[in-house]
Motif scaffolding. Structure first.
Motif, PDB file in Angstrom:
ATOM      1  N   ASP A   6      13.176  16.074 -85.701  1.00 14.89           N
ATOM      2  CA  ASP A   6      12.099  16.595 -85.244  1.00 14.89           C
ATOM      3  C   ASP A   6      12.282  16.673 -83.465  1.00 14.89           C
ATOM      4  N   ARG A   7      12.631  18.000 -83.117  1.00 15.39           N
ATOM      5  CA  ARG A   7      12.741  18.140 -81.804  1.00 15.39           C
ATOM      6  C   ARG A   7      11.558  18.537 -81.188  1.00 15.39           C
ATOM      7  N   GLN A   8      11.201  17.758 -80.065  1.00 15.28           N
ATOM      8  CA  GLN A   8      10.282  17.762 -78.851  1.00 15.28           C
ATOM      9  C   GLN A   8      10.907  18.208 -77.649  1.00 15.28           C
ATOM     10  N   GLU A   9       9.899  18.706 -76.846  1.00 14.68           N
ATOM     11  CA  GLU A   9      10.280  19.110 -75.498  1.00 14.68           C
ATOM     12  C   GLU A   9      10.966  18.033 -74.679  1.00 14.68           C
ATOM     13  N   HIS A  10      10.561  16.871 -74.755  1.00 14.40           N
ATOM     14  CA  HIS A  10      11.224  15.695 -74.062  1.00 14.40           C
ATOM     15  C   HIS A  10      12.074  14.683 -74.960  1.00 14.40           C
ATOM     16  N   TYR A  11      11.936  14.792 -76.148  1.00 16.59           N
ATOM     17  CA  TYR A  11      12.759  14.016 -76.857  1.00 16.59           C
ATOM     18  C   TYR A  11      13.118  14.360 -78.299  1.00 16.59           C
ATOM     19  N   THR A  12      13.956  13.849 -79.090  1.00 14.10           N
ATOM     20  CA  THR A  12      14.452  14.233 -80.509  1.00 14.10           C
ATOM     21  C   THR A  12      14.154  12.980 -81.396  1.00 14.10           C
ATOM     22  N   ILE A  13      13.606  12.962 -82.362  1.00 20.60           N
ATOM     23  CA  ILE A  13      13.344  11.974 -83.283  1.00 20.60           C
ATOM     24  C   ILE A  13      14.293  12.327 -84.671  1.00 20.60           C
ATOM     25  N   LEU A  14      15.280  11.362 -84.735  1.00 16.04           N
ATOM     26  CA  LEU A  14      16.116  11.340 -86.007  1.00 16.04           C
ATOM     27  C   LEU A  14      15.597  10.292 -86.898  1.00 16.04           C
ATOM     28  N   THR A  15      15.418  10.692 -88.057  1.00 18.26           N
ATOM     29  CA  THR A  15      14.816   9.801 -89.281  1.00 18.26           C
ATOM     30  C   THR A  15      16.034   9.798 -90.194  1.00 18.26           C
ATOM     31  N   ILE A  16      16.345   8.652 -90.576  1.00 16.14           N
ATOM     32  CA  ILE A  16      17.379   8.399 -91.432  1.00 16.14           C
ATOM     33  C   ILE A  16      16.427   8.179 -92.995  1.00 16.14           C
ATOM     34  N   ASP A  17      16.686   9.233 -93.840  1.00 16.27           N
ATOM     35  CA  ASP A  17      15.966   9.188 -95.405  1.00 16.27           C
ATOM     36  C   ASP A  17      16.779   8.590 -96.040  1.00 16.27           C
ATOM     37  N   VAL A  44      16.811  10.150 -77.421  1.00 12.42           N
ATOM     38  CA  VAL A  44      16.827  10.200 -79.117  1.00 12.42           C
ATOM     39  C   VAL A  44      16.112   9.039 -79.487  1.00 12.42           C
ATOM     40  N   ILE A  45      15.476   9.196 -80.343  1.00  9.87           N
ATOM     41  CA  ILE A  45      14.230   7.861 -80.830  1.00  9.87           C
ATOM     42  C   ILE A  45      14.801   8.174 -82.379  1.00  9.87           C
ATOM     43  N   LEU A  46      15.284   6.910 -82.945  1.00 10.99           N
ATOM     44  CA  LEU A  46      15.952   6.610 -84.198  1.00 10.99           C
ATOM     45  C   LEU A  46      14.912   6.020 -85.031  1.00 10.99           C
ATOM     46  N   SER A  47      14.335   6.621 -86.044  1.00 13.48           N
ATOM     47  CA  SER A  47      13.475   6.192 -87.210  1.00 13.48           C
ATOM     48  C   SER A  47      14.377   5.244 -88.314  1.00 13.48           C
ATOM     49  N   ILE A  77      15.042   2.746 -80.892  1.00 14.46           N
ATOM     50  CA  ILE A  77      14.734   2.780 -82.228  1.00 14.46           C
ATOM     51  C   ILE A  77      13.495   2.224 -82.621  1.00 14.46           C
ATOM     52  N   TYR A  78      12.935   2.555 -83.854  1.00 11.82           N
ATOM     53  CA  TYR A  78      11.656   1.970 -84.155  1.00 11.82           C
ATOM     54  C   TYR A  78      11.721   1.836 -85.548  1.00 11.82           C
ATOM     55  N   GLY A  79      10.800   1.156 -86.210  1.00  9.38           N
ATOM     56  CA  GLY A  79      10.490   0.946 -87.753  1.00  9.38           C
ATOM     57  C   GLY A  79      11.481   0.063 -88.491  1.00  9.38           C
ATOM     58  N   VAL A  80      12.127  -0.800 -87.677  1.00  9.56           N
ATOM     59  CA  VAL A  80      13.193  -1.585 -88.213  1.00  9.56           C
ATOM     60  C   VAL A  80      12.436  -2.799 -88.965  1.00  9.56           C
ATOM     61  N   ASN A  81      12.827  -2.491 -90.516  1.00 12.13           N
ATOM     62  CA  ASN A  81      12.368  -3.831 -91.373  1.00 12.13           C
ATOM     63  C   ASN A  81      13.152  -5.191 -91.078  1.00 12.13           C
ATOM     64  N   ILE A  97      19.811  -2.773 -77.317  1.00 10.41           N
ATOM     65  CA  ILE A  97      19.440  -1.690 -77.610  1.00 10.41           C
ATOM     66  C   ILE A  97      17.659  -1.748 -77.459  1.00 10.41           C
ATOM     67  N   ASN A  98      17.200  -0.949 -77.106  1.00  9.86           N
ATOM     68  CA  ASN A  98      15.515  -0.714 -77.110  1.00  9.86           C
ATOM     69  C   ASN A  98      15.209  -0.627 -78.550  1.00  9.86           C
ATOM     70  N   ILE A  99      14.569  -1.753 -78.926  1.00  6.75           N
ATOM     71  CA  ILE A  99      13.921  -1.579 -80.301  1.00  6.75           C
ATOM     72  C   ILE A  99      12.481  -1.852 -80.275  1.00  6.75           C
ATOM     73  N   LEU A 100      11.522  -0.817 -80.873  1.00  2.00           N
ATOM     74  CA  LEU A 100      10.217  -1.065 -80.649  1.00  2.00           C
ATOM     75  C   LEU A 100       9.647  -0.925 -82.074  1.00  2.00           C
ATOM     76  N   PRO A 101       8.536  -1.575 -82.230  1.00  2.00           N
ATOM     77  CA  PRO A 101       7.853  -1.413 -83.609  1.00  2.00           C
ATOM     78  C   PRO A 101       7.315  -0.049 -84.084  1.00  2.00           C
ATOM     79  N   THR A 102       6.656   0.796 -83.448  1.00  4.35           N
ATOM     80  CA  THR A 102       6.214   2.041 -83.889  1.00  4.35           C
ATOM     81  C   THR A 102       6.630   3.225 -83.125  1.00  4.35           C
ATOM     82  N   LYS A 103       6.389   4.232 -83.729  1.00  2.00           N
ATOM     83  CA  LYS A 103       6.760   5.525 -83.161  1.00  2.00           C
ATOM     84  C   LYS A 103       6.219   5.828 -81.864  1.00  2.00           C
TER      85      LYS A 103
END
Length: 126
Positions: A6-17, A44-47, A77-81, A97-103
């Motif tokens: 998901d490419r946004q103007e200020h960041y890109t979110i890469l979601t591993i499915d 980059v924000i990694l989901s 990184i966010y959404g780490v179980n 690494i910067n790890i946060l709970p939510t998007k």
């Protein structure tokens, strides 16, 4: 590897499915990080919301992403179980690494870092 970007103007979110971030997936994750960098992506924000398991090669991929994007931009990184977070904590990567709970918190961190960077540059030019 199944993933979405998901490419946004200020960041890109890469979601591993994928449920597993292991030796069968991590080389492709690293490759995607290199591709994003080559395309000029700086933040980059990694989901990891869909990832239920990781091994050492998965952690290696996270470190590669952190190294590539933290030099001139941001990597969050966010959404780490719980299972993956335990592995990250044991290996002490949570200190690197910067790890946060939510998007939302990950996006806020990107913008906050940009504001801080702008203020530092302003101070240096005065």
């Amino acid at each position: 590897m199944k993933f979405s970007i998901d490419r946004q103007e200020h960041y890109t979110i890469l979601t591993i499915d994928e449920e597993k971030l292991d030796s069968s997936v991590s080389p492709e994750v690293k490759s995607e990080f290199v591709t994003l960098q080559a395309e000029g992506v700086l933040r980059v924000i990694l989901s990891l919301e869909n990832v239920k398991y990781s091994d050492s090669s998965g952690l290696s991929a996270l470190l590669v992403g952190n190294r590539i994007f933290s030099e001139n931009g941001d990597f969050v990184i966010y959404g780490v179980n719980e299972h993956v977070m335990k592995l990250i904590s044991i290996s002490q990567l949570d200190k690197v690494i910067n790890i946060l709970p939510t998007k939302e918190e990950a996006i806020d961190a990107i913008f906050l870092h940009e504001i801080e960077k702008g203020l530092r540059e302003e101070d240096q030019s005065e």
